[in-house]
Design a protein around this motif. Sequence first.
Motif, PDB file in Angstrom:
ATOM      1  N   TYR A  52       0.702  -1.335   0.567  1.00 35.05           N
ATOM      2  CA  TYR A  52      -0.079   0.104  -0.447  1.00 35.05           C
ATOM      3  C   TYR A  52       0.920   1.580   0.085  1.00 35.05           C
ATOM      4  CZ  TYR A  52      -3.526   3.923   1.219  1.00 35.05           C
ATOM      5  OH  TYR A  52      -3.766   4.490   1.516  1.00 35.05           O
ATOM      6  N   GLN A  53       1.992   1.255   0.981  1.00 33.20           N
ATOM      7  CA  GLN A  53       2.948   2.520   0.745  1.00 33.20           C
ATOM      8  C   GLN A  53       3.302   2.499  -0.799  1.00 33.20           C
ATOM      9  OE1 GLN A  53       5.333   1.678   4.081  1.00 33.20           O
ATOM     10  NE2 GLN A  53       3.905   2.358   5.136  1.00 33.20           N
ATOM     11  N   SER A  54       3.872   1.825  -1.173  1.00 30.86           N
ATOM     12  CA  SER A  54       4.183   2.051  -2.274  1.00 30.86           C
ATOM     13  C   SER A  54       3.284   2.032  -3.393  1.00 30.86           C
ATOM     14  CB  SER A  54       4.933  -0.049  -2.940  1.00 30.86           C
ATOM     15  OG  SER A  54       3.373  -0.260  -3.247  1.00 30.86           O
ATOM     16  N   GLU A  55       2.084   1.726  -3.338  1.00 34.85           N
ATOM     17  CA  GLU A  55       1.271   2.175  -4.163  1.00 34.85           C
ATOM     18  C   GLU A  55       0.534   3.630  -4.188  1.00 34.85           C
ATOM     19  OE1 GLU A  55      -2.189  -0.006  -3.986  1.00 34.85           O
ATOM     20  OE2 GLU A  55      -1.562  -1.836  -4.947  1.00 34.85           O
ATOM     21  N   SER A  56       0.475   4.493  -2.413  1.00 34.94           N
ATOM     22  CA  SER A  56       0.589   5.312  -2.238  1.00 34.94           C
ATOM     23  C   SER A  56       1.741   6.453  -2.879  1.00 34.94           C
ATOM     24  CB  SER A  56       0.428   5.905  -1.061  1.00 34.94           C
ATOM     25  OG  SER A  56      -0.775   4.834  -0.515  1.00 34.94           O
ATOM     26  N   GLU A  57       3.752   5.853  -2.521  1.00 27.70           N
ATOM     27  CA  GLU A  57       3.971   6.723  -2.871  1.00 27.70           C
ATOM     28  C   GLU A  57       3.772   6.569  -4.801  1.00 27.70           C
ATOM     29  OE1 GLU A  57       7.594   4.923  -1.887  1.00 27.70           O
ATOM     30  OE2 GLU A  57       7.362   4.935   0.470  1.00 27.70           O
ATOM     31  N   GLU A  58       3.680   6.182  -5.516  1.00 28.82           N
ATOM     32  CA  GLU A  58       3.585   5.652  -7.030  1.00 28.82           C
ATOM     33  C   GLU A  58       2.076   6.839  -7.659  1.00 28.82           C
ATOM     34  OE1 GLU A  58       2.911   1.550  -8.496  1.00 28.82           O
ATOM     35  OE2 GLU A  58       5.243   1.765  -7.855  1.00 28.82           O
ATOM     36  N   ASP A  59       1.391   7.350  -6.426  1.00 32.46           N
ATOM     37  CA  ASP A  59       0.391   8.270  -6.827  1.00 32.46           C
ATOM     38  C   ASP A  59       0.422   9.284  -6.569  1.00 32.46           C
ATOM     39  OD1 ASP A  59      -1.320   5.372  -7.754  1.00 32.46           O
ATOM     40  OD2 ASP A  59      -1.983   5.497  -6.266  1.00 32.46           O
ATOM     41  N   PHE A  60       1.746  10.203  -6.025  1.00 31.84           N
ATOM     42  CA  PHE A  60       1.682  10.349  -5.385  1.00 31.84           C
ATOM     43  C   PHE A  60       2.481  11.790  -6.161  1.00 31.84           C
ATOM     44  CE2 PHE A  60       3.695  14.269  -2.585  1.00 31.84           C
ATOM     45  CZ  PHE A  60       3.494  14.402  -1.437  1.00 31.84           C
ATOM     46  N   PRO A  61       1.312  12.746  -7.076  1.00 30.26           N
ATOM     47  CA  PRO A  61       2.275  13.333  -7.831  1.00 30.26           C
ATOM     48  C   PRO A  61       3.540  14.578  -7.647  1.00 30.26           C
ATOM     49  CG  PRO A  61       0.533  14.581  -6.174  1.00 30.26           C
ATOM     50  CD  PRO A  61       0.645  13.412  -5.529  1.00 30.26           C
ATOM     51  N   VAL A  62       3.986  14.718  -8.676  1.00 29.76           N
ATOM     52  CA  VAL A  62       5.415  15.149  -9.098  1.00 29.76           C
ATOM     53  C   VAL A  62       5.157  17.138  -9.176  1.00 29.76           C
ATOM     54  CG1 VAL A  62       7.106  15.343  -9.651  1.00 29.76           C
ATOM     55  CG2 VAL A  62       6.317  13.184  -9.297  1.00 29.76           C
ATOM     56  N   LEU A  63       5.505  18.283  -8.499  1.00 29.71           N
ATOM     57  CA  LEU A  63       5.522  19.608  -8.634  1.00 29.71           C
ATOM     58  C   LEU A  63       6.597  19.867  -9.661  1.00 29.71           C
ATOM     59  CD1 LEU A  63       3.120  18.861  -6.996  1.00 29.71           C
ATOM     60  CD2 LEU A  63       3.079  20.990  -6.082  1.00 29.71           C
ATOM     61  N   SER A  64       6.376  20.476 -10.490  1.00 34.17           N
ATOM     62  CA  SER A  64       7.289  21.079 -11.075  1.00 34.17           C
ATOM     63  C   SER A  64       7.969  22.791 -10.268  1.00 34.17           C
ATOM     64  CB  SER A  64       7.205  21.992 -12.697  1.00 34.17           C
ATOM     65  OG  SER A  64       5.422  23.300 -12.458  1.00 34.17           O
ATOM     66  N   HIS A  65       7.040  23.072  -9.725  1.00 35.10           N
ATOM     67  CA  HIS A  65       7.713  24.077  -8.791  1.00 35.10           C
ATOM     68  C   HIS A  65       7.229  24.217  -7.371  1.00 35.10           C
ATOM     69  CE1 HIS A  65       8.118  25.461 -12.382  1.00 35.10           C
ATOM     70  NE2 HIS A  65       8.683  27.097 -11.728  1.00 35.10           N
ATOM     71  N   GLU A  66       7.755  24.039  -6.369  1.00 38.23           N
ATOM     72  CA  GLU A  66       7.231  24.412  -4.954  1.00 38.23           C
ATOM     73  C   GLU A  66       5.759  25.083  -4.880  1.00 38.23           C
ATOM     74  OE1 GLU A  66       8.832  25.039  -0.057  1.00 38.23           O
ATOM     75  OE2 GLU A  66       9.508  24.671  -1.951  1.00 38.23           O
ATOM     76  N   SER A  67       4.838  24.348  -4.395  1.00 39.83           N
ATOM     77  CA  SER A  67       3.312  24.973  -3.882  1.00 39.83           C
ATOM     78  C   SER A  67       3.535  25.623  -2.288  1.00 39.83           C
ATOM     79  CB  SER A  67       2.502  24.127  -3.891  1.00 39.83           C
ATOM     80  OG  SER A  67       1.482  24.717  -4.015  1.00 39.83           O
ATOM     81  N   GLN A  68       3.488  27.003  -2.440  1.00 41.54           N
ATOM     82  CA  GLN A  68       2.770  28.367  -1.614  1.00 41.54           C
ATOM     83  C   GLN A  68       1.658  27.800  -0.566  1.00 41.54           C
ATOM     84  OE1 GLN A  68       5.824  29.522  -1.019  1.00 41.54           O
ATOM     85  NE2 GLN A  68       6.548  29.033  -2.727  1.00 41.54           N
ATOM     86  N   LEU A  69       1.008  26.699  -1.420  1.00 38.84           N
ATOM     87  CA  LEU A  69      -0.235  26.475  -0.998  1.00 38.84           C
ATOM     88  C   LEU A  69      -0.972  25.403   0.049  1.00 38.84           C
ATOM     89  CD1 LEU A  69      -2.742  28.918  -3.813  1.00 38.84           C
ATOM     90  CD2 LEU A  69      -1.488  29.678  -1.678  1.00 38.84           C
ATOM     91  N   LEU A  70      -0.067  24.211  -1.211  1.00 37.18           N
ATOM     92  CA  LEU A  70      -0.521  22.947  -0.701  1.00 37.18           C
ATOM     93  C   LEU A  70       0.413  22.025  -0.003  1.00 37.18           C
ATOM     94  CD1 LEU A  70      -2.088  21.475  -4.987  1.00 37.18           C
ATOM     95  CD2 LEU A  70      -2.828  22.630  -2.052  1.00 37.18           C
ATOM     96  N   ASP A  71      -0.021  21.445   0.871  1.00 34.04           N
ATOM     97  CA  ASP A  71       0.538  20.589   1.635  1.00 34.04           C
ATOM     98  C   ASP A  71       0.922  19.143   0.576  1.00 34.04           C
ATOM     99  OD1 ASP A  71      -1.203  19.679   2.881  1.00 34.04           O
ATOM    100  OD2 ASP A  71      -0.520  20.787   4.612  1.00 34.04           O
ATOM    101  N   GLU A  72       1.743  18.061   2.054  1.00 35.31           N
ATOM    102  CA  GLU A  72       1.244  16.562   1.629  1.00 35.31           C
ATOM    103  C   GLU A  72       0.631  15.984   1.417  1.00 35.31           C
ATOM    104  OE1 GLU A  72       4.432  14.424   3.123  1.00 35.31           O
ATOM    105  OE2 GLU A  72       5.793  15.562   2.102  1.00 35.31           O
TER     106      GLU A  72
END
Length: 278
Positions: free
Chosen positions: A100-120
């Motif tokens: 489950y953890q590996s699947e969650s890591e795969e689904d976690f989005p990759v951002l081009s820049h750091e977001s100022q509004l969204l945390d993990e």
Amino acid sequence: MGIAYSVGEVDHLYSFFVQWGPVVDDKGKMKRCKSCNVRKIGHSAYLIVDKEIVGLSKALRNTFSKPKGAKKWEIIALKDSTRRLSLCNSVESEVEESEYQSESEEDFPVLSHESQLLDEYHLQKLAAHLPPRTQGYPWQLMYSTVNHGSSLKTLYRNMAGLDCPVLLVIKDVHKKVFGAFSSDPFKVSKYCYGTGETFLFSFNPDFQQYRWSGENSYFVSGNWESLQIGGGGGGFALWLDADLYRGASFSCPTFHNAPLSTHEDFIIQDVEVWTVQN
């Protein structure tokens, strides 16, 4: 010609003779078995048996005897059995958790820049509720008030030429995070555009999603003065002014949503717009 067995060995053939021994006739008398005979020699008694019967008896004994390669069974207490079962379940749970953890890591989005509004937490919840066609694509930051200033015209200009879904994220002065996923990039248009993939969301503080109700198709509309999402009931689900300074959120038939902010009219602190598909 027969084979002589001692009386001590006769017991081994007892069960066989019960099956194949003397029978009772119609007069109630016992008949002797033709295949066997008992003789007494001296002080010892012997049983005379045909060779065919002896061979069959040995075969039966070998069949029911313990095989050479038989497993040794262990007798354990009930509490030991429960403990072993618990250990097995623990190992299986650890394997499932790691998967489950590996699947969650795969689904976690990759951002081009750091977001100022969204945390993990925000990213994980949003990524899990985006349409399947957007899964696996990196998020590209196309507009932010921090980088581009507070201007709806700039937002439209940065969206020009795009043909992919976008994610609008807003934080108001009360630190509430909310926004909308649009199936189409924001643009100036005389008519409403978008599809049923469009939805609203809020973190207040828990994640809440408002999907298309099917009641109308007033998904997104925009002009140089404002951007509107949802409608049909006398108010917009989300409305932003040309300076991206003031906003409003009302319940509407398009999404059957609650107001996204704690106040129907709010002051915007920051805005970000992300593309979520190449």
